[in-house]
Design a protein around this motif. Structure first.
Motif, mmCIF file in Angstrom:
data_model
loop_
_atom_site.group_PDB
_atom_site.id
_atom_site.type_symbol
_atom_site.label_atom_id
_atom_site.label_comp_id
_atom_site.label_asym_id
_atom_site.label_seq_id
_atom_site.Cartn_x
_atom_site.Cartn_y
_atom_site.Cartn_z
ATOM 1 N N GLU A 160 0.826 -1.209 0.000
ATOM 2 C CA GLU A 160 0.000 0.000 0.000
ATOM 3 C C GLU A 160 0.859 1.258 0.000
ATOM 4 O O GLU A 160 1.691 1.446 0.883
ATOM 5 C CB GLU A 160 -0.914 0.011 1.223
ATOM 6 N N ASP A 161 0.658 2.098 -1.012
ATOM 7 C CA ASP A 161 1.216 3.446 -1.016
ATOM 8 C C ASP A 161 0.223 4.316 -0.254
ATOM 9 O O ASP A 161 -0.738 4.836 -0.809
ATOM 10 C CB ASP A 161 1.399 3.932 -2.453
ATOM 11 N N ALA A 162 0.469 4.425 1.041
ATOM 12 C CA ALA A 162 -0.413 5.190 1.935
ATOM 13 C C ALA A 162 0.175 6.559 2.225
ATOM 14 O O ALA A 162 -0.052 7.119 3.302
ATOM 15 C CB ALA A 162 -0.629 4.408 3.229
ATOM 16 N N ALA A 163 0.914 7.105 1.261
ATOM 17 C CA ALA A 163 1.608 8.385 1.451
ATOM 18 C C ALA A 163 0.701 9.444 2.054
ATOM 19 O O ALA A 163 1.108 10.188 2.956
ATOM 20 C CB ALA A 163 2.184 8.863 0.124
ATOM 21 N N CYS A 164 -0.537 9.509 1.564
ATOM 22 C CA CYS A 164 -1.469 10.566 1.963
ATOM 23 C C CYS A 164 -2.471 10.126 3.024
ATOM 24 O O CYS A 164 -3.319 10.929 3.430
ATOM 25 C CB CYS A 164 -2.244 11.052 0.741
ATOM 26 N N ALA A 165 -2.412 8.878 3.481
ATOM 27 C CA ALA A 165 -3.581 8.272 4.127
ATOM 28 C C ALA A 165 -3.509 8.117 5.638
ATOM 29 O O ALA A 165 -4.310 7.379 6.216
ATOM 30 C CB ALA A 165 -3.863 6.906 3.495
ATOM 31 N N LYS A 191 1.601 16.673 3.485
ATOM 32 C CA LYS A 191 0.823 15.630 4.132
ATOM 33 C C LYS A 191 0.235 16.126 5.452
ATOM 34 O O LYS A 191 0.600 17.170 5.966
ATOM 35 C CB LYS A 191 1.688 14.391 4.362
ATOM 36 N N VAL A 192 -0.698 15.343 6.021
ATOM 37 C CA VAL A 192 -1.395 15.747 7.244
ATOM 38 C C VAL A 192 -0.418 15.864 8.412
ATOM 39 O O VAL A 192 -0.495 16.786 9.218
ATOM 40 C CB VAL A 192 -2.519 14.745 7.576
ATOM 41 N N LEU A 193 0.496 14.913 8.505
ATOM 42 C CA LEU A 193 1.549 14.926 9.526
ATOM 43 C C LEU A 193 2.880 15.073 8.809
ATOM 44 O O LEU A 193 3.162 14.336 7.861
ATOM 45 C CB LEU A 193 1.511 13.621 10.326
ATOM 46 N N THR A 194 3.708 16.017 9.243
ATOM 47 C CA THR A 194 4.968 16.243 8.546
ATOM 48 C C THR A 194 6.167 16.181 9.474
ATOM 49 O O THR A 194 6.081 16.535 10.651
ATOM 50 C CB THR A 194 4.957 17.595 7.807
ATOM 51 N N THR A 195 7.285 15.720 8.916
ATOM 52 C CA THR A 195 8.586 15.828 9.572
ATOM 53 C C THR A 195 9.552 16.596 8.666
ATOM 54 O O THR A 195 10.757 16.529 8.839
ATOM 55 C CB THR A 195 9.163 14.432 9.889
ATOM 56 N N GLY A 196 9.012 17.316 7.680
ATOM 57 C CA GLY A 196 9.819 17.983 6.663
ATOM 58 C C GLY A 196 9.956 17.061 5.465
ATOM 59 O O GLY A 196 9.374 17.274 4.416
ATOM 60 N N GLU A 197 10.772 16.064 5.599
ATOM 61 C CA GLU A 197 10.795 14.890 4.731
ATOM 62 C C GLU A 197 10.803 13.695 5.669
ATOM 63 O O GLU A 197 11.144 13.811 6.844
ATOM 64 C CB GLU A 197 12.036 14.859 3.832
ATOM 65 N N ASN A 298 -9.377 11.205 5.215
ATOM 66 C CA ASN A 298 -8.670 12.194 6.052
ATOM 67 C C ASN A 298 -8.571 13.560 5.382
ATOM 68 O O ASN A 298 -8.107 14.511 5.986
ATOM 69 C CB ASN A 298 -7.268 11.681 6.421
ATOM 70 N N TYR A 299 -8.989 13.644 4.101
ATOM 71 C CA TYR A 299 -8.950 14.886 3.325
ATOM 72 C C TYR A 299 -7.567 15.515 3.339
ATOM 73 O O TYR A 299 -7.391 16.700 3.584
ATOM 74 C CB TYR A 299 -10.030 15.869 3.796
ATOM 75 N N GLN A 300 -6.574 14.676 3.039
ATOM 76 C CA GLN A 300 -5.232 15.225 2.811
ATOM 77 C C GLN A 300 -5.297 16.305 1.738
ATOM 78 O O GLN A 300 -4.585 17.307 1.811
ATOM 79 C CB GLN A 300 -4.267 14.111 2.397
#
Length: 386
Positions: A160-165, A191-197, A298-300
Motif C-alpha cells: 500500500e502506497d499510503a503516502a497521503c492516508a 501531508k497531514v503529519l509532517t517531519t519535513g521529509e 482524512n482529506y489530505q
C-alpha cells in the motif's frame, strides 16, 4: 452569492504545514543531546506510530519513496518483474518500482474515487506480474477487498502506497495496519503529519521489519544504538548491498510532536471538507469527493472535478482563482504521460485516468485555514457560475 466585498490580501496556499513551538523545542532538545542522526528518537517515533496505527512494526525512513523502494525490494521485486500501479499518482509511485529494476504497469482508475479499479487489474496482469502497488489517493482508501481478491487469485503481493492516508479508515480499521504485506507513509509538508521529509513502513511481519531496518542503514548488522550502548567491543558486518535511507532524530522529534496533534489535524480537515461539500454541491459544473460508506477520508487534499462545459476550462478556472489570490493545483498527474514512462501501450488504455488528470483540481485545505478564507474561496467559485 457575490464575491466578498473585501478580497483577501495574501495568497491562500493549497497547503501549509502546521509547525508550532513544541516542534521547535523538540528539535532543539535533540540538537542538545548531540545525537542528531537516526537514534533513540527515531526508535521512539516508530513505537508511538505503531501504537497509533495499531500495527505490529513500524520502520522509519527518509521518505515515502525510499519506503516504497525498500518494501518492494524486501518483497523480492527485481529486474524482469512487473508491478501494477495506477498512473494517476505522483511519479514517485512508479519511480520506486523502476528503482528496483522492475517495470511499472498501469491500471486504470475508478473515476468516482480516483483509486485503482479492481475490475481493470486483470487485463494488465502478465506472467511477469509479481505485485500490486495500491495508492490510497489523496487519503481516500482504495477498494482493498476487491484488490486483495484479485491478488489472491493470481498469487500477487500487495503493498500500500499510503503516502497521503494517515488517519484514514477502511472497514473501521486505520490504514497502515496493514491490509497488504506493508503500507508506506509520507511525512512531506503537503501531508497531514509532517517531519519535513520522512516516511514510515508498517507491517505485521517481524522478519520483514528486521530486514527493512538493516536495508535502510547500509545493511549493517548492528544499529548505531546497539553499538553505542554496548559494554564490550563490537564489530558490525554488511551482508548485502543496503542504502542510506535513515530518518534523523531531528525529524523523528518533530514527528512525535505532530503525532500528538494528529487527532486535531484530522478533525479540522474533516470539518473544513464538510463545509466545502455543503456549500459547493449545488454547483452543476463541480463533482464533489465521493466517499464509500466503508471508508473514512482524512482529506489530505480536497479534490473536485469539473464537468460539462467547464471541463475544458480547468486550467482557465485555476488561473482565474490564482488572480484572486487562491492557489490551486491540477489534481493528480498521469505518470504515463511523462517521458520516462511514455508508451504506445497507454495511449488509449487509461481513459478514466486521462479524464481525471485533465479535469480535476485541488482546492486549498490546511489546518490553519480560517472560515473567512474558505468562505472567500467558496464565494469566488460560486461567482464563476454567474
Amino acid at each position: 452569492m457575490s464575491v466578498l466585498s473585501t478580497p483577501v490580501t495574501k495568497m491562500i496556499p493549497v497547503a501549509r504545514p502546521y509547525i508550532g513551538a513544541e516542534e521547535e523545542q523538540a528539535v532543539i532538545d535533540v540538537l542538545r543531546t548531540g545525537w542528531v542522526t537516526q537514534g533513540p528518537r527515531a526508535a521512539e517515533f516508530e513505537v508511538k506510530f505503531s501504537a497509533y496505527i495499531g500495527c505490529d512494526y513500524s520502520v522509519a525512513v527518509s521518505s515515502c519513496t525510499t519506503a516504497l523502494h525498500l518494501a518492494l525490494l524486501a518483497s523480492g521485486i527485481g529486474s524482469g518483474d512487473e508491478v501494477i500501479c495506477p498512473s494517476l499518482s505522483f511519479i514517485a509511485t512508479a519511480n520506486s518500482i523502476a528503482h528496483t529494476g522492475a517495470t511499472p504497469v498501469f491500471g486504470d482508475i475508478d473515476l468516482e474515487t480516483y483509486n485503482l479499479d479492481p475490475g481493470r487489474i486483470e487485463e494488465v496482469i502478465s506472467p511477469r506480474t509479481k505485485a500490486i502497488l495500491v495508492v490510497h489517493q489523496v487519503g481516500l482508501p482504495a477498494d482493498m477487498d476487491g484488490i486483495l481478491a484479485v491478488a489472491a487469485r493470481h498469487n500477487l503481493t500487495v503493498i500500500e502506497d499510503a503516502a497521503c492516508a494517515i488517519g484514514s479508515e477502511y472497514n473501521g480499521r486505520l490504514i497502515g495496519q496493514p491490509l497488504g504485506t506493508m503500507a508506506c507513509f509520507s511525512f512531506h509538508p503537503r501531508k497531514v503529519l509532517t517531519t519535513g521529509e520522512g516516511g514510515m513502513i508498517t507491517t505485521s511481519d517481524a522478519k520483514l521489519a528486521e530486514r527493512l531496518r538493516r536495508l535502510r542503514q547500509h545493511a549493517m548488522s548492528l544499529s548505531d544504538v546497539v553499538r553505542h550502548n554496548a559494554m564490550q567491543t563490537t564489530t558490525e558486518t554488511y551482508d548485502e548491498v543496503g542504502f542510506n535511507f535513515r530518518m534523523t532524530d531531528m525529524q523523528a522529534a518533530v514527528g512525535i510532536t505532530q503525532l500528538s496533534r494528529l487527532s486535531d489535524f484530522l478533525q479540522r480537515r474533516r470539518y473544513l471538507a464538510a463545509r466545502y461539500t455543503e456549500a459547493l454541491q449545488t454547483l452543476p459544473w463541480l463533482r464533489m469527493p465521493m466517499v464509500p460508506a466503508n471508508c473514512r477520508h482524512n482529506y489530505q487534499s480536497y479534490l473536485v472535478r469539473l464537468v460539462g462545459a467547464f471541463a475544458a476550462r480547468r486550467d482557465a478556472v485555476m488561473q482565474e482563482l490564482l488572480e484572486k489570490k487562491i492557489s490551486t493545483r491540477r489534481a493528480i498527474m498521469a505518470i504515463h504521460r511523462e517521458p520516462p514512462y511514455r508508451s504506445e501501450r497507454w495511449d488509449h488504455a487509461l481513459p478514466q485516468t486521462n479524464l481525471a488528470t485533465d479535469t480535476a483540481l485541488i482546492l486549498p485545505l490546511f489546518h490553519q485555514m480560517t472560515e473567512s478564507e474558505q468562505d472567500y474561496i467558496i464565494e469566488t467559485l460560486q461567482a464563476l457560475s454567474s
